[in-house]
Design an enzyme around this catalytic site. Sequence first.
Site, PDB file in Angstrom:
ATOM      1  N   ASP A 114       0.842  -1.196   0.000  1.00 21.66           N
ATOM      2  CA  ASP A 114       0.000   0.000   0.000  1.00 21.66           C
ATOM      3  C   ASP A 114       0.881   1.251   0.000  1.00 21.66           C
ATOM      4  OD1 ASP A 114       0.282   1.026   2.990  1.00 21.66           O
ATOM      5  OD2 ASP A 114       0.062  -1.154   3.054  1.00 21.66           O
ATOM      6  N   ASP A 116       0.524   3.606   2.314  1.00 21.77           N
ATOM      7  CA  ASP A 116       0.290   4.168   3.635  1.00 21.77           C
ATOM      8  C   ASP A 116      -0.880   5.146   3.479  1.00 21.77           C
ATOM      9  OD1 ASP A 116       0.846   4.075   6.372  1.00 21.77           O
ATOM     10  OD2 ASP A 116       2.198   5.775   6.287  1.00 21.77           O
TER      11      ASP A 116
END
Length: 192
Positions: A114, A116
């Site tokens: 991801d 974040d």
Amino acid sequence: IRPMDIVLPDQFFDRTSRRVSTFFSDGIVAHVAFADPICPELSGHLASVARGAGARVHEGGTYLCMEGPQFSTRAESHVYRSWGISVIGMTNLQEAKLAREAEICYATMALVTDYDCWHVSEEAVTIEAVLEFLKRNAQTARRVIAGTVAAMPYARGCSCGTAMRNAIITDPAAITPEARKRLDLLVGKYLA
């Protein structure tokens, strides 16, 4: 760096506070060099095999190890990004320190899941998204690890195997028999 990329960091930044990071705390004081915490030979093999497996690989960078189990706040995420942090995780740093003290070659293969919560056009990190990318990354990781193990030479050319040679600070005469016994596997060859 995007989800599904592989990052092979060569540096760490510690944001933990409650984790054991050494074998040497009772009976023997030792200070092992940790300026370059990753074995360059092992990391190089990982990079080569990962590229051969079709992964998008980033060699080098900084891995920030945070306490967890919560993910970063948006403010923390922006600060880490401004510091030039490449990836954020909740593992690896203590393992790297302990591997150095045990004179084991160590490298991190960070599987990106991801952005974040800093990315303005992507959703903030969720456990569902992390788990989905983690499952997909695991397939690539299995191939990379198997290929890397097969590619490793029998003899090491790195300095990982002698990291403790000059690290022991305690006078050998002051080391208790209990401490010698407990840490014999790690430093017995230096105390003989």
